[in-house]
Write a protein that holds these residues in place. Structure first.
Motif, PDB file in Angstrom:
ATOM      1  N   ARG A  35      27.294  12.656  65.591  1.00  0.00           N
ATOM      2  CA  ARG A  35      27.381  13.569  66.739  1.00  0.00           C
ATOM      3  C   ARG A  35      27.376  15.016  66.265  1.00  0.00           C
ATOM      4  O   ARG A  35      27.713  15.305  65.113  1.00  0.00           O
ATOM      5  CB  ARG A  35      28.636  13.282  67.582  1.00  0.00           C
ATOM      6  N   LYS A  37      29.105  18.566  67.224  1.00  0.00           N
ATOM      7  CA  LYS A  37      30.281  19.037  67.976  1.00  0.00           C
ATOM      8  C   LYS A  37      29.853  19.898  69.170  1.00  0.00           C
ATOM      9  O   LYS A  37      28.935  20.718  69.047  1.00  0.00           O
ATOM     10  CB  LYS A  37      31.140  19.873  67.022  1.00  0.00           C
ATOM     11  N   LYS A  45      38.235  25.214  68.322  1.00  0.00           N
ATOM     12  CA  LYS A  45      38.639  25.127  66.916  1.00  0.00           C
ATOM     13  C   LYS A  45      38.713  26.523  66.279  1.00  0.00           C
ATOM     14  O   LYS A  45      39.640  26.819  65.525  1.00  0.00           O
ATOM     15  CB  LYS A  45      37.666  24.233  66.150  1.00  0.00           C
ATOM     16  N   LYS A  95      34.406  18.555  49.650  1.00  0.00           N
ATOM     17  CA  LYS A  95      35.837  18.330  49.906  1.00  0.00           C
ATOM     18  C   LYS A  95      36.071  16.853  50.212  1.00  0.00           C
ATOM     19  O   LYS A  95      35.207  16.204  50.824  1.00  0.00           O
ATOM     20  CB  LYS A  95      36.202  19.152  51.137  1.00  0.00           C
ATOM     21  N   LYS A  97      39.172  14.047  51.696  1.00  0.00           N
ATOM     22  CA  LYS A  97      40.517  13.858  52.239  1.00  0.00           C
ATOM     23  C   LYS A  97      40.739  12.367  52.367  1.00  0.00           C
ATOM     24  O   LYS A  97      40.041  11.704  53.148  1.00  0.00           O
ATOM     25  CB  LYS A  97      40.644  14.513  53.620  1.00  0.00           C
ATOM     26  N   LYS A 104      48.049  10.145  57.696  1.00  0.00           N
ATOM     27  CA  LYS A 104      48.735  11.325  58.237  1.00  0.00           C
ATOM     28  C   LYS A 104      50.073  10.890  58.850  1.00  0.00           C
ATOM     29  O   LYS A 104      50.258   9.722  59.155  1.00  0.00           O
ATOM     30  CB  LYS A 104      47.845  11.977  59.307  1.00  0.00           C
ATOM     31  N   ASN A 106      51.204  11.066  61.727  1.00  0.00           N
ATOM     32  CA  ASN A 106      51.098  10.407  63.048  1.00  0.00           C
ATOM     33  C   ASN A 106      50.529   8.984  62.929  1.00  0.00           C
ATOM     34  O   ASN A 106      50.479   8.247  63.898  1.00  0.00           O
ATOM     35  CB  ASN A 106      50.237  11.243  64.005  1.00  0.00           C
ATOM     36  N   HIS A 112      37.739  11.128  54.668  1.00  0.00           N
ATOM     37  CA  HIS A 112      36.821  12.195  55.082  1.00  0.00           C
ATOM     38  C   HIS A 112      36.146  12.833  53.867  1.00  0.00           C
ATOM     39  O   HIS A 112      36.823  13.151  52.883  1.00  0.00           O
ATOM     40  CB  HIS A 112      37.573  13.320  55.811  1.00  0.00           C
ATOM     41  N   GLN A 133      33.103  10.590  58.084  1.00  0.00           N
ATOM     42  CA  GLN A 133      34.381   9.870  58.234  1.00  0.00           C
ATOM     43  C   GLN A 133      34.101   8.393  57.971  1.00  0.00           C
ATOM     44  O   GLN A 133      33.205   7.816  58.598  1.00  0.00           O
ATOM     45  CB  GLN A 133      34.927  10.018  59.649  1.00  0.00           C
ATOM     46  N   ALA A 143      42.268   5.216  66.061  1.00  0.00           N
ATOM     47  CA  ALA A 143      41.922   6.646  66.176  1.00  0.00           C
ATOM     48  C   ALA A 143      41.299   6.969  67.537  1.00  0.00           C
ATOM     49  O   ALA A 143      41.582   8.023  68.105  1.00  0.00           O
ATOM     50  CB  ALA A 143      40.972   7.042  65.054  1.00  0.00           C
ATOM     51  N   GLU A 146      44.115   6.990  70.097  1.00  0.00           N
ATOM     52  CA  GLU A 146      44.985   8.162  69.903  1.00  0.00           C
ATOM     53  C   GLU A 146      44.286   9.437  70.372  1.00  0.00           C
ATOM     54  O   GLU A 146      44.906  10.323  70.951  1.00  0.00           O
ATOM     55  CB  GLU A 146      45.364   8.249  68.413  1.00  0.00           C
TER      56      GLU A 146
HETATM   57  P1  0O2 Z   1      36.942  15.864  67.261  1.00  0.00           P
HETATM   58  O1  0O2 Z   1      37.041  16.013  68.737  1.00  0.00           O
HETATM   59  O2  0O2 Z   1      36.970  14.414  66.832  1.00  0.00           O
HETATM   60  O3  0O2 Z   1      35.769  16.581  66.661  1.00  0.00           O
HETATM   61  P2  0O2 Z   1      39.473  21.413  57.735  1.00  0.00           P
HETATM   62  O4  0O2 Z   1      39.123  22.808  58.156  1.00  0.00           O
HETATM   63  O5  0O2 Z   1      38.225  20.554  57.547  1.00  0.00           O
HETATM   64  O6  0O2 Z   1      40.404  21.300  56.574  1.00  0.00           O
HETATM   65  P3  0O2 Z   1      40.037  19.834  60.090  1.00  0.00           P
HETATM   66  O7  0O2 Z   1      38.633  19.967  60.604  1.00  0.00           O
HETATM   67  O8  0O2 Z   1      41.143  19.864  61.093  1.00  0.00           O
HETATM   68  O9  0O2 Z   1      40.328  20.888  58.975  1.00  0.00           O
HETATM   69  O10 0O2 Z   1      40.075  18.523  59.188  1.00  0.00           O
HETATM   70  P4  0O2 Z   1      40.511  17.031  59.385  1.00  0.00           P
HETATM   71  O11 0O2 Z   1      41.968  16.836  59.368  1.00  0.00           O
HETATM   72  O12 0O2 Z   1      39.732  16.354  58.299  1.00  0.00           O
HETATM   73  O13 0O2 Z   1      39.995  16.610  60.841  1.00  0.00           O
HETATM   74  C1  0O2 Z   1      38.649  16.532  61.135  1.00  0.00           C
HETATM   75  C2  0O2 Z   1      38.389  15.461  62.164  1.00  0.00           C
HETATM   76  O14 0O2 Z   1      39.030  14.230  61.792  1.00  0.00           O
HETATM   77  C3  0O2 Z   1      38.934  15.733  63.559  1.00  0.00           C
HETATM   78  O15 0O2 Z   1      38.075  16.568  64.258  1.00  0.00           O
HETATM   79  C4  0O2 Z   1      39.002  14.320  64.131  1.00  0.00           C
HETATM   80  O16 0O2 Z   1      37.707  13.826  64.473  1.00  0.00           O
HETATM   81  C5  0O2 Z   1      39.501  13.532  62.927  1.00  0.00           C
HETATM   82  N1  0O2 Z   1      40.979  13.525  62.902  1.00  0.00           N
HETATM   83  C6  0O2 Z   1      41.785  14.193  62.060  1.00  0.00           C
HETATM   84  N2  0O2 Z   1      43.061  13.944  62.323  1.00  0.00           N
HETATM   85  C7  0O2 Z   1      43.091  13.091  63.370  1.00  0.00           C
HETATM   86  C8  0O2 Z   1      44.153  12.451  64.109  1.00  0.00           C
HETATM   87  O17 0O2 Z   1      45.326  12.636  63.854  1.00  0.00           O
HETATM   88  N3  0O2 Z   1      43.769  11.621  65.125  1.00  0.00           N
HETATM   89  C9  0O2 Z   1      42.465  11.385  65.449  1.00  0.00           C
HETATM   90  N4  0O2 Z   1      42.206  10.547  66.465  1.00  0.00           N
HETATM   91  N5  0O2 Z   1      41.446  11.988  64.779  1.00  0.00           N
HETATM   92  C10 0O2 Z   1      41.757  12.824  63.752  1.00  0.00           C
HETATM   93  P5  0O2 Z   1      38.611  17.405  65.513  1.00  0.00           P
HETATM   94  O18 0O2 Z   1      37.822  18.661  65.592  1.00  0.00           O
HETATM   95  O19 0O2 Z   1      40.090  17.578  65.439  1.00  0.00           O
HETATM   96  O20 0O2 Z   1      38.298  16.500  66.731  1.00  0.00           O
END
Ligand code: 0O2
Length: 216
Positions: A35, A37, A45, A95, A97, A104, A106, A112, A133, A143, A146
């Motif tokens: 996808r 964004k 963001k 990078k 993760k 995490k 939660n 990642h 991912q 996920a 959540e």
């Molecule tokens: P959406 O709507 O899915 O796009 P960074 O700047 O890369 O260090 P970032 O982007 O916050 O920081 O990194 P992180 O933690 O790797 O998260 C990136 C994406 O992983 C998120 O995008 C989510 O898709 C997913 N993700 C991370 N943490 C969680 C969580 O706790 N729950 C769920 N369901 N998904 C998570 P977005 O933009 O937050 O959301």
């Protein structure tokens, strides 16, 4: 450019999957989705990071404008896919993760990778960032629910639901471990059967050679 990077990566992932099928006689990837964004999500963001919504900030600081999600059957598949992607000479891992080894707080679990993919355009080649991912079906189930709950409560999930989600995440981790164990046993048994058939075939063929009946 993000769409082009996604297309290239999807092809590479397809190649990895086929290579794996040929070498190990099984399919580690259940399905792949991608996808780009949405504008609203990018804007939110940037705002969260305290940045102006400019093109420069977007390219520099948002790593997941283009995203690919790879869903696997078992936990070890995640690490195999990471290794295969890291070994690809035409993409660069920027990078990593590992929320699989360390989920995490939660309960979120997934691996990642932020990679850079060279995209050839008429004006030259540019390197585009894509977030990959990688997770199991169970991790994905958790996920996506959540994510929906988070959306419903605008990231202010009530304490009780948070606790429930954490417990569900623990159950998901246990289920993944048990399923991975079962999967490993099944594959070991299959390997053993193939080995036995090969040995039996070799014996029959060797006997046939010795007795002059190899053609038969
Ligand atoms: P959406 O709507 O899915 O796009 P960074 O700047 O890369 O260090 P970032 O982007 O916050 O920081 O990194 P992180 O933690 O790797 O998260 C990136 C994406 O992983 C998120 O995008 C989510 O898709 C997913 N993700 C991370 N943490 C969680 C969580 O706790 N729950 C769920 N369901 N998904 C998570 P977005 O933009 O937050 O959301």
């Amino acid at each position: 450019m993000y769409g082009a990077a996604l297309k290239q990566l999807e092809t590479k992932i397809d190649i990895i999957n086929n290579e794996f099928k040929t070498l190990h006689k099984y399919n580690p990837i259940e399905h792949v989705s991608s996808r780009i964004k949405s504008k609203e999500s990018i804007y939110k963001k940037l705002k969260k990071k305290g940045l102006e919504p400019t093109y420069e900030n977007l390219v520099k600081t948002i790593n997941d404008i283009a995203g690919i999600r790879i869903i696997c059957s078992f936990i070890p598949d995640i690490f195999k896919i990471v290794e295969m992607l890291e070994n690809m000479t035409d993409i660069t891992v920027i990078k990593k993760k590992d929320y699989v080894t360390t989920p995490k707080t939660n309960g979120y679990s997934s691996y990642h990778l932020i990679v850079s993919v060279p995209v050839s355009l008429s004006m030259g080649t540019i390197n585009v960032k894509v977030e990959i991912q990688i997770r199991t079906m169970a991790m994905d189930f958790w996920a996506s629910l959540e994510h929906k709950i988070n959306y419903k409560y605008d990231k202010q999930i009530p304490k009780g639901i948070k606790k429930e989600l954490k417990e569900c995440a623990k159950m998901t981790q246990k289920l993944d471990k048990r399923m991975s164990h079962l999967g490993r046993n099944l594959m070991e048994e299959e390997k053993q059967i193939v080995k036995e058939i090969t040995t039996e075939y070799s014996t029959v063929y060797a006997t046939a050679l010795l007795t002059g009946n190899a053609g038969v």
